[in-house]
Design a protein around this motif. Structure first.
Motif, PDB file in Angstrom:
ATOM      1  N   ASP A 202      50.398  75.888 -24.969  1.00  0.00           N
ATOM      2  CA  ASP A 202      50.647  74.470 -25.391  1.00  0.00           C
ATOM      3  C   ASP A 202      50.051  73.304 -24.491  1.00  0.00           C
ATOM      4  N   ASP A 203      49.360  74.015 -23.158  1.00  0.00           N
ATOM      5  CA  ASP A 203      48.494  73.147 -22.373  1.00  0.00           C
ATOM      6  C   ASP A 203      47.005  73.223 -22.697  1.00  0.00           C
ATOM      7  N   VAL A 204      46.737  73.949 -23.523  1.00  0.00           N
ATOM      8  CA  VAL A 204      45.482  74.167 -24.038  1.00  0.00           C
ATOM      9  C   VAL A 204      44.829  73.304 -25.143  1.00  0.00           C
ATOM     10  N   PRO A 205      43.936  72.503 -24.943  1.00  0.00           N
ATOM     11  CA  PRO A 205      43.673  71.581 -26.225  1.00  0.00           C
ATOM     12  C   PRO A 205      43.479  72.322 -27.545  1.00  0.00           C
ATOM     13  N   GLU A 206      43.886  71.567 -28.442  1.00  0.00           N
ATOM     14  CA  GLU A 206      44.166  72.356 -29.895  1.00  0.00           C
ATOM     15  C   GLU A 206      42.913  72.799 -30.433  1.00  0.00           C
ATOM     16  N   HIS A 207      41.655  72.196 -30.254  1.00  0.00           N
ATOM     17  CA  HIS A 207      40.563  72.727 -30.671  1.00  0.00           C
ATOM     18  C   HIS A 207      40.170  73.955 -30.081  1.00  0.00           C
ATOM     19  N   VAL A 208      40.663  74.243 -28.776  1.00  0.00           N
ATOM     20  CA  VAL A 208      40.345  75.600 -28.111  1.00  0.00           C
ATOM     21  C   VAL A 208      41.304  76.565 -28.672  1.00  0.00           C
ATOM     22  N   ARG A 209      42.551  76.059 -28.694  1.00  0.00           N
ATOM     23  CA  ARG A 209      43.449  77.118 -29.293  1.00  0.00           C
ATOM     24  C   ARG A 209      43.037  77.727 -30.607  1.00  0.00           C
ATOM     25  N   GLY A 210      42.717  76.628 -31.582  1.00  0.00           N
ATOM     26  CA  GLY A 210      42.112  77.158 -32.850  1.00  0.00           C
ATOM     27  C   GLY A 210      40.971  78.246 -32.756  1.00  0.00           C
ATOM     28  N   ALA A 211      39.875  77.917 -31.789  1.00  0.00           N
ATOM     29  CA  ALA A 211      39.000  78.849 -31.676  1.00  0.00           C
ATOM     30  C   ALA A 211      39.473  80.335 -31.177  1.00  0.00           C
ATOM     31  N   MET A 212      40.711  80.468 -30.388  1.00  0.00           N
ATOM     32  CA  MET A 212      41.004  81.468 -29.797  1.00  0.00           C
ATOM     33  C   MET A 212      41.876  82.343 -31.027  1.00  0.00           C
ATOM     34  N   ARG A 213      42.534  81.632 -31.693  1.00  0.00           N
ATOM     35  CA  ARG A 213      43.305  82.080 -32.883  1.00  0.00           C
ATOM     36  C   ARG A 213      42.080  82.773 -34.007  1.00  0.00           C
ATOM     37  N   SER A 214      41.136  82.086 -34.291  1.00  0.00           N
ATOM     38  CA  SER A 214      40.187  82.477 -35.206  1.00  0.00           C
ATOM     39  C   SER A 214      39.017  83.189 -34.847  1.00  0.00           C
ATOM     40  N   GLN A 215      38.695  83.418 -33.308  1.00  0.00           N
ATOM     41  CA  GLN A 215      37.908  83.977 -32.930  1.00  0.00           C
ATOM     42  C   GLN A 215      36.468  83.272 -33.304  1.00  0.00           C
ATOM     43  N   SER A 216      36.590  82.123 -33.597  1.00  0.00           N
ATOM     44  CA  SER A 216      35.488  81.392 -33.847  1.00  0.00           C
ATOM     45  C   SER A 216      35.207  80.332 -32.935  1.00  0.00           C
ATOM     46  N   TYR A 217      33.993  80.721 -31.846  1.00  0.00           N
ATOM     47  CA  TYR A 217      34.009  79.586 -31.037  1.00  0.00           C
ATOM     48  C   TYR A 217      32.733  78.899 -31.232  1.00  0.00           C
ATOM     49  N   SER A 218      32.572  77.650 -30.437  1.00  0.00           N
ATOM     50  CA  SER A 218      31.659  76.683 -30.386  1.00  0.00           C
ATOM     51  C   SER A 218      31.277  76.425 -29.046  1.00  0.00           C
ATOM     52  N   ILE A 219      30.139  75.726 -28.709  1.00  0.00           N
ATOM     53  CA  ILE A 219      29.697  75.353 -27.416  1.00  0.00           C
ATOM     54  C   ILE A 219      30.820  74.420 -26.467  1.00  0.00           C
ATOM     55  N   ALA A 220      31.415  73.635 -27.352  1.00  0.00           N
ATOM     56  CA  ALA A 220      32.591  72.755 -26.706  1.00  0.00           C
ATOM     57  C   ALA A 220      33.323  73.585 -26.108  1.00  0.00           C
ATOM     58  N   GLN A 221      34.007  74.670 -26.922  1.00  0.00           N
ATOM     59  CA  GLN A 221      35.110  75.493 -26.360  1.00  0.00           C
ATOM     60  C   GLN A 221      34.503  76.307 -25.057  1.00  0.00           C
ATOM     61  N   LEU A 222      33.351  76.722 -25.398  1.00  0.00           N
ATOM     62  CA  LEU A 222      32.602  77.699 -24.275  1.00  0.00           C
ATOM     63  C   LEU A 222      32.689  76.784 -22.822  1.00  0.00           C
ATOM     64  N   VAL A 223      32.330  75.449 -23.141  1.00  0.00           N
ATOM     65  CA  VAL A 223      32.078  74.769 -22.008  1.00  0.00           C
ATOM     66  C   VAL A 223      33.633  74.387 -21.227  1.00  0.00           C
ATOM     67  N   TRP A 224      34.867  74.180 -22.235  1.00  0.00           N
ATOM     68  CA  TRP A 224      36.095  74.148 -21.497  1.00  0.00           C
ATOM     69  C   TRP A 224      36.538  75.374 -20.895  1.00  0.00           C
ATOM     70  N   LEU A 225      36.221  76.518 -21.520  1.00  0.00           N
ATOM     71  CA  LEU A 225      36.791  77.544 -20.849  1.00  0.00           C
ATOM     72  C   LEU A 225      36.064  77.785 -19.526  1.00  0.00           C
ATOM     73  N   ALA A 226      34.820  77.517 -19.535  1.00  0.00           N
ATOM     74  CA  ALA A 226      33.971  77.593 -17.986  1.00  0.00           C
ATOM     75  C   ALA A 226      34.452  76.929 -17.173  1.00  0.00           C
ATOM     76  N   HIS A 227      34.833  75.727 -17.356  1.00  0.00           N
ATOM     77  CA  HIS A 227      35.716  74.620 -16.434  1.00  0.00           C
ATOM     78  C   HIS A 227      36.910  74.782 -16.244  1.00  0.00           C
ATOM     79  N   SER A 228      37.704  75.733 -17.212  1.00  0.00           N
ATOM     80  CA  SER A 228      39.057  75.568 -17.035  1.00  0.00           C
ATOM     81  C   SER A 228      39.703  76.512 -15.966  1.00  0.00           C
TER      82      SER A 228
END
Length: 313
Positions: A202-228
């Motif tokens: 619930d504390d993960v941004p929605e666009h990142v959660r959507g990528a984790m659920r669909s296994q479809s990543y973008s650079i924005a989600q990659l950057v968020w993971l790197a800094h999290s």
């Protein structure tokens, strides 16, 4: 034998010497069986000799004098050929299952390697993302040019590596899980588990959660993971299960049930009610040497005694 075109998975398996050795043994068994010359079984070899003898008899009217010798030779050669063919087939099957068992046993080492690779990818992402500035799309990176464009290209390659690591992670977890566990893996993947720990979904941004659920990543989600700092690769099914439970349990709970108000309560003072003293009451005489005290003052009338069963009849 499980095969994969995922470079991250292939590289991860190659880091485990026992797995590499088992794979080499299996590959050699496959090569030997494939290159072994074609032949015939003993029964088929004998039929060939018999057909040749019958053809000679039909053409010349004479039965071949060396039929027994030819039959024995053909049968013996066929027995040797068949024995080796069967042995090579068994060797291939045995080494196949041995390699699979070795992979399953060494799966934690492979998952640990993938976790290290994920750390390398995210560290490189941090460095590259610093040069992006306000760039968020490929078009804006091209327009910006210079360091921003180089950083975007670097992140594009790292994004491909991230996808391969995640695919390899789930491939290994599925391969070492039972049927009921695979069903739970599918459910957890669909919910977005298995990619971050120490953080509730619930504390993960929605666009990142959507990528984790669909296994479809973008650079924005990659950057968020790197800094999290929360991204990880589970080292086993049990490790994943523990993190799922930690992420889904209530934040606080009371083992003893609902809270109770234990503050002091003020109750009204009870009204004094004098005890009932019937006429037959006597004051107890505690000392025989003194005269008996006066009887107490009567303030009640004792009710009549209830009749017994015998007095009713």
């Amino acid at each position: 034998m499980r095969t994969s075109t995922n470079p991250e998975l292939t590289a991860a398996w190659a880091t485990v010497p026992d797995v590499a050795t088992a794979q080499e043994r299996y590959d050699e068994a496959v090569r030997l069986r494939r290159d072994f010359p074609q032949g015939a079984s003993p029964a088929v070899a004998l039929v060939g000799v018999q057909d040749a003898a019958i053809a000679t008899l039909t053409a010349t009217g004479k039965w071949p004098a060396d039929f027994a010798k030819d039959a024995a030779k053909a049968h013996a050669e066929a027995v040797v050929w068949e024995a080796e063919v069967v042995a090579l087939r068994r060797a291939e099957e045995t080494l196949k299952y041995a390699a699979e068992d070795t992979r399953d046993t060494m799966a934690p080492d492979v998952l640990a390697h993938l976790n290290g690779r994920l750390g390398e990818i995210l560290t490189a992402t941090k460095g590259a993302s610093a040069a992006l500035g306000g760039v968020t799309t490929a078009e804006s990176a091209i327009d910006a040019g210079g360091d921003a464009l180089d950083a975007w290209r670097r992140l594009t390659g790292l994004l491909s590596d991230l996808r391969n690591v995640r695919a390899a992670q789930w491939d290994v977890l599925r391969s070492v899980s039972h049927d009921d566990e695979r069903a739970r893996l599918r459910m957890w993947m669909a919910q977005g588990h298995g990619e971050v720990r120490g953080v509730r979904l619930d504390d993960v941004p929605e666009h990142v959660r959507g990528a984790m659920r669909s296994q479809s990543y973008s650079i924005a989600q990659l950057v968020w993971l790197a800094h999290s700092g929360a991204a990880y690769v589970p080292t086993s099914f049990e490790d994943l299960e523990a993190n799922v439970m930690a992420a889904t349990e209530p934040l606080t709970y009371d083992d003893r049930g609902p809270l109770r108000d234990m503050s002091p309560r003020v109750t009204p003072e009870p009204t004094y009610v004098p005890s009932k003293v019937p006429p037959q009451s006597k004051t107890p005489n505690l000392d025989k040497s003194n005269p008996r005290p006066a009887p107490p003052k009567t303030n009640a009338v004792m009710r009549d005694r209830e009749a017994t069963t015998l007095e009713h009849f």
